[in-house]
Write a protein that holds these residues in place. Structure first.
Motif, PDB file in Angstrom:
ATOM      1  N   ARG A   1       0.878  -1.093  -0.018  1.00  0.00           N
ATOM      2  CA  ARG A   1       0.005  -0.144  -0.105  1.00  0.00           C
ATOM      3  C   ARG A   1       0.796   1.182   0.136  1.00  0.00           C
ATOM      4  NH1 ARG A   1      -2.120  -3.630   3.520  1.00  0.00           N
ATOM      5  NH2 ARG A   1      -0.824  -2.997   5.331  1.00  0.00           N
ATOM      6  N   MET A   2       0.474   2.282  -0.920  1.00  0.00           N
ATOM      7  CA  MET A   2       1.284   3.735  -0.567  1.00  0.00           C
ATOM      8  C   MET A   2       0.294   4.638  -0.164  1.00  0.00           C
ATOM      9  SD  MET A   2       3.672   5.715  -3.172  1.00  0.00           S
ATOM     10  CE  MET A   2       2.538   6.569  -4.191  1.00  0.00           C
ATOM     11  N   ARG A   3       0.425   5.309   0.784  1.00  0.00           N
ATOM     12  CA  ARG A   3      -0.171   6.364   1.291  1.00  0.00           C
ATOM     13  C   ARG A   3       0.428   7.747   1.196  1.00  0.00           C
ATOM     14  NH1 ARG A   3      -2.571  10.395   4.084  1.00  0.00           N
ATOM     15  NH2 ARG A   3      -4.149   9.779   5.512  1.00  0.00           N
ATOM     16  N   CYS A   4      -0.276   8.486   0.299  1.00  0.00           N
ATOM     17  CA  CYS A   4       0.529   9.752   0.287  1.00  0.00           C
ATOM     18  C   CYS A   4       0.150  10.857   1.427  1.00  0.00           C
ATOM     19  CB  CYS A   4       0.033  10.380  -1.175  1.00  0.00           C
ATOM     20  SG  CYS A   4       0.532  12.152  -1.313  1.00  0.00           S
ATOM     21  N   VAL A   5       0.667  11.656   1.711  1.00  0.00           N
ATOM     22  CA  VAL A   5       0.294  12.795   2.803  1.00  0.00           C
ATOM     23  C   VAL A   5      -0.538  13.586   2.347  1.00  0.00           C
ATOM     24  CG1 VAL A   5       2.089  14.479   2.044  1.00  0.00           C
ATOM     25  CG2 VAL A   5       1.791  14.283   4.509  1.00  0.00           C
TER      26      VAL A   5
ATOM     27  N   TYR B   1       4.918   8.135   4.558  1.00  0.00           N
ATOM     28  CA  TYR B   1       4.325   8.887   3.586  1.00  0.00           C
ATOM     29  C   TYR B   1       4.935   8.531   2.262  1.00  0.00           C
ATOM     30  CZ  TYR B   1       0.930  10.579   7.175  1.00  0.00           C
ATOM     31  OH  TYR B   1      -0.018  10.380   8.173  1.00  0.00           O
ATOM     32  N   GLY B   2       4.252   8.775   1.198  1.00  0.00           N
ATOM     33  CA  GLY B   2       4.800   8.473  -0.182  1.00  0.00           C
ATOM     34  C   GLY B   2       6.023   9.248  -0.251  1.00  0.00           C
TER      35      GLY B   2
ATOM     36  N   ASN C   1       0.463   8.058  10.122  1.00  0.00           N
ATOM     37  CA  ASN C   1       0.007   7.939  11.568  1.00  0.00           C
ATOM     38  C   ASN C   1      -1.467   8.774  11.668  1.00  0.00           C
ATOM     39  OD1 ASN C   1      -0.881   8.171  14.251  1.00  0.00           O
ATOM     40  ND2 ASN C   1       1.345   8.684  14.697  1.00  0.00           N
ATOM     41  N   PRO C   2      -2.735   8.112  11.752  1.00  0.00           N
ATOM     42  CA  PRO C   2      -3.926   8.635  11.557  1.00  0.00           C
ATOM     43  C   PRO C   2      -4.001   9.717  13.012  1.00  0.00           C
ATOM     44  CG  PRO C   2      -4.169   6.325  12.169  1.00  0.00           C
ATOM     45  CD  PRO C   2      -2.627   6.432  11.835  1.00  0.00           C
TER      46      PRO C   2
END
Lengths: 222, 343
Positions: free
Chosen positions: B158-162, B256-257, B293-294
Protein backbone atom coordinates in the motif's frame (compact mmCIF):
# COMPACT_ATOMS: atom_id res chain seq x y z
CA UNK A 1 -20.63 61.98 -27.31
CA UNK A 2 -17.74 59.99 -25.96
CA UNK A 3 -15.79 57.73 -28.23
CA UNK A 4 -16.59 54.91 -25.82
CA UNK A 5 -20.28 55.17 -26.28
CA UNK A 6 -19.88 54.02 -29.86
CA UNK A 7 -18.91 50.63 -28.56
CA UNK A 8 -21.98 50.29 -26.39
CA UNK A 9 -24.02 47.35 -27.69
CA UNK A 10 -27.73 47.66 -28.35
CA UNK A 11 -30.27 45.94 -26.12
CA UNK A 12 -30.56 43.10 -28.57
CA UNK A 13 -26.81 42.70 -28.72
CA UNK A 14 -26.61 42.66 -24.95
CA UNK A 15 -29.15 39.88 -24.86
CA UNK A 16 -26.99 37.88 -27.22
CA UNK A 17 -23.90 38.59 -25.17
CA UNK A 18 -25.74 37.39 -22.09
CA UNK A 19 -26.75 34.18 -23.82
CA UNK A 20 -23.17 33.60 -24.94
CA UNK A 21 -21.72 34.27 -21.49
CA UNK A 22 -24.35 31.99 -19.97
CA UNK A 23 -23.42 29.14 -22.30
CA UNK A 24 -19.71 29.77 -21.80
CA UNK A 25 -20.14 29.57 -18.04
CA UNK A 26 -21.80 26.18 -18.46
CA UNK A 27 -18.85 24.72 -20.36
CA UNK A 28 -16.77 23.75 -17.30
CA UNK A 29 -19.81 21.99 -15.84
CA UNK A 30 -20.60 20.14 -19.06
CA UNK A 31 -16.96 19.26 -19.46
CA UNK A 32 -16.95 17.54 -16.07
CA UNK A 33 -20.01 15.56 -17.10
CA UNK A 34 -18.46 14.60 -20.39
CA UNK A 35 -15.14 13.59 -18.82
CA UNK A 36 -17.01 11.70 -16.14
CA UNK A 37 -18.91 9.67 -18.70
CA UNK A 38 -15.63 8.94 -20.50
CA UNK A 39 -14.10 7.91 -17.14
CA UNK A 40 -11.45 10.45 -17.87
CA UNK A 41 -11.35 12.41 -14.62
CA UNK A 42 -7.77 11.30 -13.81
CA UNK A 43 -6.76 8.68 -11.29
CA UNK A 44 -8.37 10.74 -8.54
CA UNK A 45 -11.74 11.83 -9.96
CA UNK A 46 -13.03 13.28 -6.70
CA UNK A 47 -10.04 15.56 -6.35
CA UNK A 48 -10.37 16.45 -10.03
CA UNK A 49 -13.97 17.59 -9.55
CA UNK A 50 -13.11 19.46 -6.35
CA UNK A 51 -10.22 21.26 -8.00
CA UNK A 52 -12.08 22.00 -11.20
CA UNK A 53 -15.21 23.41 -9.55
CA UNK A 54 -13.09 25.39 -7.09
CA UNK A 55 -10.99 26.77 -9.89
CA UNK A 56 -13.98 27.90 -11.92
CA UNK A 57 -15.72 29.44 -8.92
CA UNK A 58 -12.63 31.53 -8.29
CA UNK A 59 -12.12 32.31 -11.96
CA UNK A 60 -15.69 33.50 -12.45
CA UNK A 61 -15.46 35.51 -9.23
CA UNK A 62 -12.43 37.28 -10.66
CA UNK A 63 -14.35 37.91 -13.89
CA UNK A 64 -17.19 39.40 -11.86
CA UNK A 65 -14.77 41.66 -10.07
CA UNK A 66 -13.36 42.85 -13.41
CA UNK A 67 -16.55 44.58 -14.45
CA UNK A 68 -16.30 47.62 -12.20
CA UNK A 69 -12.62 48.31 -12.94
CA UNK A 70 -13.49 48.20 -16.63
CA UNK A 71 -16.09 50.89 -15.94
CA UNK A 72 -13.65 52.94 -13.89
CA UNK A 73 -10.91 52.72 -16.48
CA UNK A 74 -12.88 53.04 -19.70
CA UNK A 75 -16.23 54.46 -18.72
CA UNK A 76 -18.07 51.55 -20.28
CA UNK A 77 -21.02 50.49 -18.20
CA UNK A 78 -23.00 47.99 -20.21
CA UNK A 79 -20.88 45.10 -18.95
CA UNK A 80 -22.22 45.71 -15.45
CA UNK A 81 -25.38 44.01 -16.69
CA UNK A 82 -23.44 40.73 -16.69
CA UNK A 83 -22.54 41.03 -13.04
CA UNK A 84 -25.48 39.25 -11.51
CA UNK A 85 -25.26 36.31 -13.88
CA UNK A 86 -21.54 35.91 -13.33
CA UNK A 87 -21.99 36.23 -9.58
CA UNK A 88 -24.62 33.53 -9.61
CA UNK A 89 -22.44 31.26 -11.73
CA UNK A 90 -19.70 31.74 -9.17
CA UNK A 91 -22.20 30.63 -6.56
CA UNK A 92 -23.21 27.69 -8.75
CA UNK A 93 -19.62 26.43 -8.99
CA UNK A 94 -19.03 27.12 -5.31
CA UNK A 95 -22.09 24.96 -4.57
CA UNK A 96 -20.77 22.18 -6.78
CA UNK A 97 -17.40 22.55 -5.08
CA UNK A 98 -18.79 22.15 -1.59
CA UNK A 99 -21.20 19.42 -2.68
CA UNK A 100 -18.33 17.38 -4.11
CA UNK A 101 -16.47 17.92 -0.84
CA UNK A 102 -19.36 16.97 1.43
CA UNK A 103 -20.75 14.19 -0.73
CA UNK A 104 -18.01 12.64 -2.85
CA UNK A 105 -15.03 13.35 -0.62
CA UNK A 106 -16.58 12.84 2.82
CA UNK A 107 -19.77 10.88 2.07
CA UNK A 108 -21.77 13.16 4.40
CA UNK A 109 -19.68 12.10 7.37
CA UNK A 110 -20.50 15.25 9.34
CA UNK A 111 -18.25 14.40 12.24
CA UNK A 112 -15.23 14.07 9.97
CA UNK A 113 -16.26 17.19 8.07
CA UNK A 114 -16.52 19.20 11.28
CA UNK A 115 -13.10 17.95 12.31
CA UNK A 116 -11.67 18.79 8.92
CA UNK A 117 -13.06 22.33 9.02
CA UNK A 118 -11.98 23.03 12.58
CA UNK A 119 -8.51 21.51 12.30
CA UNK A 120 -7.38 22.81 8.95
CA UNK A 121 -7.26 26.58 8.35
CA UNK A 122 -7.35 25.96 4.60
CA UNK A 123 -10.75 24.28 4.83
CA UNK A 124 -12.04 26.79 7.40
CA UNK A 125 -11.22 29.71 5.14
CA UNK A 126 -12.87 28.06 2.14
CA UNK A 127 -15.90 27.16 4.20
CA UNK A 128 -16.21 30.73 5.50
CA UNK A 129 -16.02 32.06 1.95
CA UNK A 130 -18.82 29.75 0.90
CA UNK A 131 -21.05 30.67 3.84
CA UNK A 132 -20.62 34.34 2.97
CA UNK A 133 -21.71 33.79 -0.63
CA UNK A 134 -25.09 32.43 0.47
CA UNK A 135 -26.67 35.77 1.55
CA UNK A 136 -25.34 37.38 -1.59
CA UNK A 137 -26.99 34.75 -3.75
CA UNK A 138 -30.27 35.05 -1.83
CA UNK A 139 -30.35 38.83 -2.19
CA UNK A 140 -29.30 38.87 -5.81
CA UNK A 141 -32.80 39.50 -7.19
CA UNK A 142 -34.39 42.86 -7.95
CA UNK A 143 -36.96 42.62 -5.18
CA UNK A 144 -34.27 42.22 -2.54
CA UNK A 145 -32.30 45.00 -4.09
CA UNK A 146 -35.26 47.33 -3.76
CA UNK A 147 -36.03 46.16 -0.28
CA UNK A 148 -32.52 46.57 1.08
CA UNK A 149 -31.50 49.67 -0.90
CA UNK A 150 -28.32 51.14 0.57
CA UNK A 151 -27.85 48.14 2.82
CA UNK A 152 -27.82 45.92 -0.27
CA UNK A 153 -24.71 47.67 -1.48
CA UNK A 154 -23.02 47.32 1.88
CA UNK A 155 -23.97 43.67 2.07
CA UNK A 156 -22.64 42.94 -1.39
CA UNK A 157 -19.31 44.46 -0.53
CA UNK A 158 -18.77 41.11 1.19
CA UNK A 159 -17.68 39.90 -2.22
CA UNK A 160 -14.26 41.47 -1.63
CA UNK A 161 -13.81 39.46 1.54
CA UNK A 162 -15.03 36.33 -0.23
CA UNK A 163 -12.47 36.86 -2.98
CA UNK A 164 -9.63 37.30 -0.50
CA UNK A 165 -10.70 34.18 1.43
CA UNK A 166 -10.98 32.27 -1.84
CA UNK A 167 -7.46 33.14 -2.89
CA UNK A 168 -6.09 32.27 0.56
CA UNK A 169 -7.96 28.95 0.40
CA UNK A 170 -6.27 28.22 -2.94
CA UNK A 171 -2.87 29.37 -1.69
CA UNK A 172 -2.95 27.03 1.29
CA UNK A 173 -3.93 24.13 -0.91
CA UNK A 174 -0.69 23.96 -2.81
CA UNK A 175 2.30 22.39 -1.16
CA UNK A 176 5.11 24.33 -2.70
CA UNK A 177 4.40 25.53 -6.22
CA UNK A 178 2.58 28.79 -5.47
CA UNK A 179 2.70 30.22 -8.98
CA UNK A 180 -0.99 29.81 -9.76
CA UNK A 181 -2.40 31.11 -6.47
CA UNK A 182 0.14 33.91 -6.66
CA UNK A 183 -1.27 34.87 -10.05
CA UNK A 184 -4.75 35.00 -8.56
CA UNK A 185 -3.52 37.05 -5.63
CA UNK A 186 -1.93 39.54 -8.03
CA UNK A 187 -5.03 39.79 -10.19
CA UNK A 188 -7.18 40.34 -7.12
CA UNK A 189 -4.76 42.95 -5.77
CA UNK A 190 -4.94 44.86 -9.06
CA UNK A 191 -8.73 44.63 -9.21
CA UNK A 192 -9.11 45.87 -5.65
CA UNK A 193 -6.31 48.38 -6.11
CA UNK A 194 -8.09 50.06 -9.01
CA UNK A 195 -11.20 50.43 -6.89
CA UNK A 196 -9.31 51.92 -3.98
CA UNK A 197 -7.48 54.32 -6.27
CA UNK A 198 -10.68 55.65 -7.82
CA UNK A 199 -12.42 55.80 -4.48
CA UNK A 200 -9.64 57.99 -3.08
CA UNK A 201 -9.64 60.14 -6.18
CA UNK A 202 -13.35 60.72 -6.12
CA UNK A 203 -13.16 61.69 -2.44
CA UNK A 204 -10.59 64.31 -3.27
CA UNK A 205 -12.62 65.54 -6.18
CA UNK A 206 -15.52 66.44 -3.91
CA UNK A 207 -13.37 69.37 -2.87
CA UNK A 208 -13.60 72.43 -5.14
CA UNK A 209 -12.36 70.68 -8.18
CA UNK A 210 -13.03 71.82 -11.68
CA UNK A 211 -12.73 68.38 -13.20
CA UNK A 212 -14.83 65.48 -11.99
CA UNK A 213 -13.21 62.08 -12.57
CA UNK A 214 -13.25 60.99 -16.13
CA UNK A 215 -15.17 57.85 -15.44
CA UNK A 216 -17.98 59.58 -13.60
CA UNK A 217 -18.67 61.91 -16.49
CA UNK A 218 -18.79 59.03 -18.86
CA UNK A 219 -21.10 57.03 -16.69
CA UNK A 220 -23.51 59.91 -16.63
CA UNK A 221 -23.42 60.19 -20.37
CA UNK A 222 -24.25 56.61 -21.12
CA UNK B 1 22.53 -11.47 -23.06
CA UNK B 2 18.88 -12.29 -22.62
CA UNK B 3 17.95 -15.37 -20.73
CA UNK B 4 14.43 -16.30 -19.86
CA UNK B 5 13.99 -18.44 -16.83
CA UNK B 6 10.89 -19.86 -15.30
CA UNK B 7 8.82 -17.16 -13.74
CA UNK B 8 7.22 -17.95 -10.44
CA UNK B 9 3.82 -16.58 -11.21
CA UNK B 10 0.93 -18.32 -9.67
CA UNK B 11 -1.73 -15.77 -10.46
CA UNK B 12 -4.45 -17.14 -8.27
CA UNK B 13 -2.18 -16.73 -5.29
CA UNK B 14 -1.97 -12.98 -5.23
CA UNK B 15 -3.92 -11.17 -7.88
CA UNK B 16 -7.69 -11.09 -7.59
CA UNK B 17 -9.23 -12.93 -10.47
CA UNK B 18 -10.98 -9.99 -12.08
CA UNK B 19 -7.85 -7.89 -11.95
CA UNK B 20 -5.83 -10.69 -13.38
CA UNK B 21 -8.21 -11.29 -16.25
CA UNK B 22 -8.21 -7.63 -17.10
CA UNK B 23 -4.52 -7.29 -17.32
CA UNK B 24 -2.90 -8.16 -20.55
CA UNK B 25 0.46 -7.83 -18.83
CA UNK B 26 -0.20 -10.73 -16.58
CA UNK B 27 -1.50 -12.93 -19.32
CA UNK B 28 1.60 -12.26 -21.34
CA UNK B 29 3.76 -13.05 -18.41
CA UNK B 30 1.97 -16.25 -17.70
CA UNK B 31 2.61 -17.14 -21.29
CA UNK B 32 6.27 -16.43 -20.86
CA UNK B 33 6.23 -18.62 -17.79
CA UNK B 34 4.85 -21.51 -19.76
CA UNK B 35 7.44 -21.14 -22.46
CA UNK B 36 10.16 -20.90 -19.89
CA UNK B 37 8.84 -23.99 -18.16
CA UNK B 38 8.86 -25.93 -21.39
CA UNK B 39 12.41 -24.93 -22.04
CA UNK B 40 13.45 -25.41 -18.47
CA UNK B 41 16.48 -27.44 -19.28
CA UNK B 42 17.91 -24.82 -21.58
CA UNK B 43 17.32 -22.01 -19.21
CA UNK B 44 18.86 -23.94 -16.35
CA UNK B 45 22.07 -24.37 -18.19
CA UNK B 46 22.05 -20.73 -19.23
CA UNK B 47 21.36 -19.86 -15.64
CA UNK B 48 24.43 -21.67 -14.54
CA UNK B 49 26.44 -19.74 -17.08
CA UNK B 50 25.28 -16.40 -15.70
CA UNK B 51 26.06 -17.50 -12.21
CA UNK B 52 29.61 -18.33 -13.04
CA UNK B 53 30.08 -15.13 -14.98
CA UNK B 54 28.67 -13.07 -12.19
CA UNK B 55 30.49 -14.95 -9.46
CA UNK B 56 33.77 -14.24 -11.13
CA UNK B 57 33.09 -10.54 -10.72
CA UNK B 58 32.30 -11.17 -7.09
CA UNK B 59 29.09 -9.20 -7.07
CA UNK B 60 26.48 -11.85 -6.89
CA UNK B 61 24.49 -12.67 -3.84
CA UNK B 62 23.04 -16.10 -3.29
CA UNK B 63 20.09 -16.75 -5.52
CA UNK B 64 17.25 -18.76 -4.26
CA UNK B 65 14.88 -18.03 -7.08
CA UNK B 66 17.00 -18.37 -10.14
CA UNK B 67 18.39 -15.58 -12.19
CA UNK B 68 16.48 -12.39 -12.75
CA UNK B 69 16.96 -10.94 -16.15
CA UNK B 70 16.61 -7.30 -16.95
CA UNK B 71 17.01 -6.17 -20.50
CA UNK B 72 18.29 -2.74 -21.48
CA UNK B 73 15.82 -0.06 -20.58
CA UNK B 74 12.82 0.41 -22.78
CA UNK B 75 9.14 1.16 -22.44
CA UNK B 76 7.14 -1.73 -20.99
CA UNK B 77 10.25 -3.86 -20.79
CA UNK B 78 9.41 -7.03 -18.90
CA UNK B 79 11.37 -8.22 -15.91
CA UNK B 80 11.58 -11.97 -16.08
CA UNK B 81 12.13 -14.35 -13.24
CA UNK B 82 11.41 -12.30 -10.15
CA UNK B 83 9.99 -14.01 -7.11
CA UNK B 84 6.46 -13.53 -5.90
CA UNK B 85 5.96 -12.84 -2.21
CA UNK B 86 2.98 -12.93 0.09
CA UNK B 87 3.07 -9.19 0.77
CA UNK B 88 -0.20 -7.53 -0.06
CA UNK B 89 -2.12 -10.78 -0.51
CA UNK B 90 -5.79 -9.98 -0.91
CA UNK B 91 -5.23 -6.34 -1.81
CA UNK B 92 -6.82 -5.09 -4.98
CA UNK B 93 -4.09 -3.63 -7.14
CA UNK B 94 -4.37 -0.08 -8.37
CA UNK B 95 -4.62 0.15 -12.14
CA UNK B 96 -1.37 0.42 -14.07
CA UNK B 97 -2.62 3.61 -15.74
CA UNK B 98 -3.40 5.20 -12.40
CA UNK B 99 0.00 4.30 -10.97
CA UNK B 100 1.78 5.71 -13.99
CA UNK B 101 -0.22 8.89 -14.67
CA UNK B 102 -0.81 10.22 -11.18
CA UNK B 103 2.61 11.02 -9.80
CA UNK B 104 4.09 13.46 -7.36
CA UNK B 105 7.50 13.91 -8.93
CA UNK B 106 8.27 17.62 -8.93
CA UNK B 107 11.43 17.15 -11.00
CA UNK B 108 9.03 16.68 -13.89
CA UNK B 109 6.40 19.22 -12.90
CA UNK B 110 4.18 19.90 -9.92
CA UNK B 111 0.95 18.72 -11.50
CA UNK B 112 0.42 15.00 -11.02
CA UNK B 113 -0.25 14.45 -14.70
CA UNK B 114 2.99 16.14 -15.76
CA UNK B 115 5.64 13.53 -14.84
CA UNK B 116 4.21 10.96 -17.26
CA UNK B 117 4.55 13.50 -20.07
CA UNK B 118 7.71 15.36 -19.10
CA UNK B 119 9.76 12.28 -18.26
CA UNK B 120 9.57 10.77 -21.74
CA UNK B 121 13.09 11.86 -22.69
CA UNK B 122 14.63 10.90 -19.37
CA UNK B 123 17.46 8.37 -19.68
CA UNK B 124 17.59 5.81 -16.86
CA UNK B 125 20.49 4.00 -18.46
CA UNK B 126 23.46 4.07 -18.15
CA UNK B 127 23.14 4.69 -14.43
CA UNK B 128 25.52 4.50 -11.53
CA UNK B 129 24.93 5.05 -7.86
CA UNK B 130 27.71 6.36 -5.66
CA UNK B 131 28.10 5.25 -2.10
CA UNK B 132 29.77 7.65 0.29
CA UNK B 133 29.95 9.07 3.81
CA UNK B 134 30.43 6.76 6.76
CA UNK B 135 31.51 3.73 4.76
CA UNK B 136 34.55 1.52 4.61
CA UNK B 137 35.41 3.16 1.32
CA UNK B 138 33.57 5.25 -1.23
CA UNK B 139 32.48 3.30 -4.26
CA UNK B 140 30.09 3.28 -7.15
CA UNK B 141 27.81 0.61 -8.50
CA UNK B 142 25.99 0.34 -11.79
CA UNK B 143 22.27 -0.27 -11.90
CA UNK B 144 22.96 -3.59 -13.63
CA UNK B 145 25.08 -4.69 -10.70
CA UNK B 146 22.41 -3.56 -8.26
CA UNK B 147 19.95 -5.89 -10.02
CA UNK B 148 22.35 -8.70 -9.22
CA UNK B 149 22.82 -7.92 -5.54
CA UNK B 150 19.83 -9.99 -4.55
CA UNK B 151 17.01 -11.90 -6.19
CA UNK B 152 14.37 -9.46 -7.28
CA UNK B 153 11.03 -9.86 -5.56
CA UNK B 154 7.57 -8.57 -6.15
CA UNK B 155 6.21 -6.69 -3.15
CA UNK B 156 2.62 -5.58 -3.26
CA UNK B 157 2.55 -2.58 -0.96
CA UNK B 158 0.00 0.00 0.00
CA UNK B 159 1.22 3.51 -0.65
CA UNK B 160 -0.27 6.33 1.39
CA UNK B 161 0.40 9.86 0.18
CA UNK B 162 0.53 12.68 2.73
CA UNK B 163 -2.19 14.37 0.65
CA UNK B 164 -4.73 11.81 1.73
CA UNK B 165 -4.89 9.33 -1.12
CA UNK B 166 -3.51 5.83 -1.44
CA UNK B 167 -2.76 3.10 -3.96
CA UNK B 168 -1.73 -0.53 -3.97
CA UNK B 169 1.34 -1.05 -6.11
CA UNK B 170 3.04 -4.28 -7.17
CA UNK B 171 6.66 -3.17 -6.93
CA UNK B 172 9.59 -5.25 -8.01
CA UNK B 173 12.78 -4.65 -6.16
CA UNK B 174 15.39 -5.86 -3.77
CA UNK B 175 15.64 -5.45 -0.02
CA UNK B 176 17.43 -2.22 0.78
CA UNK B 177 19.33 -4.17 3.42
CA UNK B 178 21.11 -6.08 0.66
CA UNK B 179 22.34 -2.89 -0.96
CA UNK B 180 23.44 -1.53 2.40
CA UNK B 181 25.35 -4.70 3.18
CA UNK B 182 27.17 -4.32 -0.08
CA UNK B 183 27.84 -0.64 0.68
CA UNK B 184 29.60 -1.62 3.93
CA UNK B 185 28.76 1.30 6.24
CA UNK B 186 31.07 1.76 9.22
CA UNK B 187 30.14 1.94 12.89
CA UNK B 188 29.45 5.69 12.73
CA UNK B 189 26.64 5.29 10.24
CA UNK B 190 23.40 6.08 12.04
CA UNK B 191 21.38 7.36 9.08
CA UNK B 192 21.20 6.85 5.34
CA UNK B 193 20.60 9.73 2.98
CA UNK B 194 19.22 9.18 -0.51
CA UNK B 195 19.98 11.80 -3.11
CA UNK B 196 18.14 11.97 -6.42
CA UNK B 197 19.48 13.10 -9.74
CA UNK B 198 19.95 16.83 -10.36
CA UNK B 199 19.90 17.51 -14.07
CA UNK B 200 17.87 20.39 -15.44
CA UNK B 201 18.37 19.08 -18.97
CA UNK B 202 16.55 15.86 -18.23
CA UNK B 203 14.34 17.09 -15.43
CA UNK B 204 12.60 20.25 -16.61
CA UNK B 205 10.80 20.75 -13.31
CA UNK B 206 14.14 21.52 -11.67
CA UNK B 207 14.24 24.82 -13.53
CA UNK B 208 11.82 26.03 -10.90
CA UNK B 209 13.04 26.14 -7.33
CA UNK B 210 9.94 24.66 -5.76
CA UNK B 211 12.28 22.46 -3.74
CA UNK B 212 15.97 22.76 -3.06
CA UNK B 213 17.30 20.36 -5.70
CA UNK B 214 18.48 17.66 -5.72
CA UNK B 215 15.72 15.87 -3.85
CA UNK B 216 16.93 14.38 -0.59
CA UNK B 217 15.41 11.81 1.67
CA UNK B 218 16.67 9.81 4.57
CA UNK B 219 16.10 6.91 6.91
CA UNK B 220 17.44 5.84 10.25
CA UNK B 221 19.72 2.83 9.87
CA UNK B 222 17.29 0.42 11.49
CA UNK B 223 14.51 1.68 9.24
CA UNK B 224 16.67 1.20 6.19
CA UNK B 225 17.58 -2.32 7.30
CA UNK B 226 13.95 -3.25 7.98
CA UNK B 227 12.86 -6.06 5.68
CA UNK B 228 9.98 -3.91 4.40
CA UNK B 229 12.32 -1.30 2.91
CA UNK B 230 13.10 -1.97 -0.71
CA UNK B 231 14.82 -0.41 -3.63
CA UNK B 232 12.23 -0.72 -6.37
CA UNK B 233 13.39 -1.21 -9.94
CA UNK B 234 10.09 -2.25 -11.47
CA UNK B 235 6.34 -2.41 -11.13
CA UNK B 236 3.60 -4.54 -12.62
CA UNK B 237 6.16 -6.98 -13.94
CA UNK B 238 7.96 -4.31 -15.92
CA UNK B 239 10.92 -2.03 -15.50
CA UNK B 240 10.12 1.07 -13.50
CA UNK B 241 8.59 3.75 -15.74
CA UNK B 242 10.48 7.04 -15.72
CA UNK B 243 7.66 8.85 -13.96
CA UNK B 244 7.74 6.35 -11.11
CA UNK B 245 11.40 6.89 -10.34
CA UNK B 246 13.42 4.88 -12.87
CA UNK B 247 15.80 3.26 -12.67
CA UNK B 248 15.72 2.91 -8.90
CA UNK B 249 13.64 4.38 -6.10
CA UNK B 250 13.10 3.89 -2.43
CA UNK B 251 9.89 2.31 -1.15
CA UNK B 252 9.02 2.40 2.56
CA UNK B 253 5.34 1.52 2.72
CA UNK B 254 4.75 2.49 6.36
CA UNK B 255 5.79 6.07 5.61
CA UNK B 256 4.14 8.75 3.53
CA UNK B 257 4.91 8.51 -0.16
CA UNK B 258 7.26 11.47 -0.32
CA UNK B 259 9.87 9.43 1.58
CA UNK B 260 10.32 7.37 -1.57
CA UNK B 261 13.19 9.20 -3.27
CA UNK B 262 13.25 8.54 -6.99
CA UNK B 263 16.05 8.26 -9.56
CA UNK B 264 18.60 7.82 -6.79
CA UNK B 265 22.22 8.60 -7.72
CA UNK B 266 23.84 8.84 -4.33
CA UNK B 267 23.53 7.02 -1.06
CA UNK B 268 25.31 8.67 1.82
CA UNK B 269 25.71 7.24 5.29
CA UNK B 270 25.78 9.83 8.04
CA UNK B 271 26.13 10.09 11.77
CA UNK B 272 23.63 12.95 12.04
CA UNK B 273 20.04 13.01 10.88
CA UNK B 274 20.05 14.30 7.30
CA UNK B 275 17.93 17.31 6.39
CA UNK B 276 15.44 16.12 3.80
CA UNK B 277 14.02 18.26 1.01
CA UNK B 278 10.55 18.44 2.49
CA UNK B 279 11.82 19.14 6.01
CA UNK B 280 13.66 22.09 4.54
CA UNK B 281 10.64 23.24 2.56
CA UNK B 282 8.13 23.02 5.39
CA UNK B 283 9.56 22.05 8.78
CA UNK B 284 6.21 22.42 10.52
CA UNK B 285 4.48 20.16 8.00
CA UNK B 286 6.98 17.47 7.11
CA UNK B 287 9.08 15.65 9.64
CA UNK B 288 11.99 13.26 9.22
CA UNK B 289 10.04 10.17 10.17
CA UNK B 290 6.87 10.84 8.15
CA UNK B 291 5.32 7.63 9.42
CA UNK B 292 1.73 7.15 8.37
CA UNK B 293 -0.18 8.03 11.50
CA UNK B 294 -3.93 8.71 11.62
CA UNK B 295 -3.53 10.32 15.05
CA UNK B 296 -1.09 12.98 13.96
CA UNK B 297 -2.85 15.43 11.72
CA UNK B 298 -1.26 17.46 8.96
CA UNK B 299 -1.98 21.21 8.87
CA UNK B 300 -3.63 20.85 5.45
CA UNK B 301 -4.98 17.34 5.18
CA UNK B 302 -6.82 15.02 7.44
CA UNK B 303 -4.71 11.93 8.11
CA UNK B 304 -7.46 9.95 9.79
CA UNK B 305 -8.82 8.67 6.50
CA UNK B 306 -7.80 8.36 2.88
CA UNK B 307 -9.19 8.02 -0.60
CA UNK B 308 -8.16 4.83 -2.35
CA UNK B 309 -7.34 5.56 -5.97
CA UNK B 310 -9.61 3.53 -8.20
CA UNK B 311 -12.52 3.49 -5.77
CA UNK B 312 -14.49 5.72 -8.12
CA UNK B 313 -16.62 8.78 -7.51
CA UNK B 314 -18.74 7.25 -4.79
CA UNK B 315 -16.13 5.00 -3.22
CA UNK B 316 -15.81 7.20 -0.16
CA UNK B 317 -12.91 7.10 2.24
CA UNK B 318 -11.23 4.35 4.15
CA UNK B 319 -9.75 4.62 7.60
CA UNK B 320 -6.01 5.20 7.58
CA UNK B 321 -4.17 2.57 9.59
CA UNK B 322 -1.31 3.18 11.97
CA UNK B 323 1.96 2.76 10.06
CA UNK B 324 -0.23 2.20 7.02
CA UNK B 325 -1.10 -1.22 8.40
CA UNK B 326 2.50 -2.38 8.85
CA UNK B 327 2.70 -2.02 12.63
CA UNK B 328 3.63 -5.67 13.06
CA UNK B 329 6.73 -5.22 10.93
CA UNK B 330 7.84 -1.74 11.99
CA UNK B 331 6.11 -0.81 15.26
CA UNK B 332 8.92 -2.01 17.50
CA UNK B 333 11.37 0.44 15.93
CA UNK B 334 9.46 3.36 17.42
CA UNK B 335 8.86 2.05 20.91
CA UNK B 336 9.35 4.92 23.33
CA UNK B 337 9.45 7.56 20.62
CA UNK B 338 6.92 10.39 20.90
CA UNK B 339 5.33 10.18 17.47
CA UNK B 340 3.49 13.46 17.92
CA UNK B 341 6.80 15.25 18.24
CA UNK B 342 8.70 13.06 15.84
CA UNK B 343 6.17 13.18 13.04
Amino acid sequence: MSKFSIATPSKKQILWIKVCVFLACLIPFLRLFYLGLQENLSANPIEFIERSTGFWALFILMATLCLTPIRLLTGRVWQIQLRRMLGLFMFFYACLHITSYVWLDFSFDWLEITKDISKHPRILVGFAAFVLTVPLAITSNNAMMKLLRQRWKTLHQLVYLIAILGVVHFWWLVKKDIREPLLYACVLAVLLGIRIYYKKRSKHSIAPSTKPPLAKTLVKNT
Amino acid sequence: MIIQTKSDIIPSEITPKEVFNNRRDFIQQAGLGLIAGATGLISQSLNAATLTAAESTGKLAVRSNGSTIIKPYGPHQKIVGYAKTSYGAGEKLSAYDDITTYNNYYEFGTDKSEPAINSKLFKPQPWTVSIEGEVKKNKTISIEDIYKLAPLEERIYRMRCVEGWSMVIPWIGLPLAQLIKWAEPNANAKYVEFISLADTQQMPGQNIQVLDWPYREGLRMDEAMNPLSIMAVGLYGEQLPNQNGAPMRLVTPWKYGFKGAKAIVKIRFTEKMPLTSWMKAGPSEYGFYANVNPQVDHPRWTQASEKRIGAGLFGGRIKTQMFNGYTEQVGQMYAGLDLHKNF
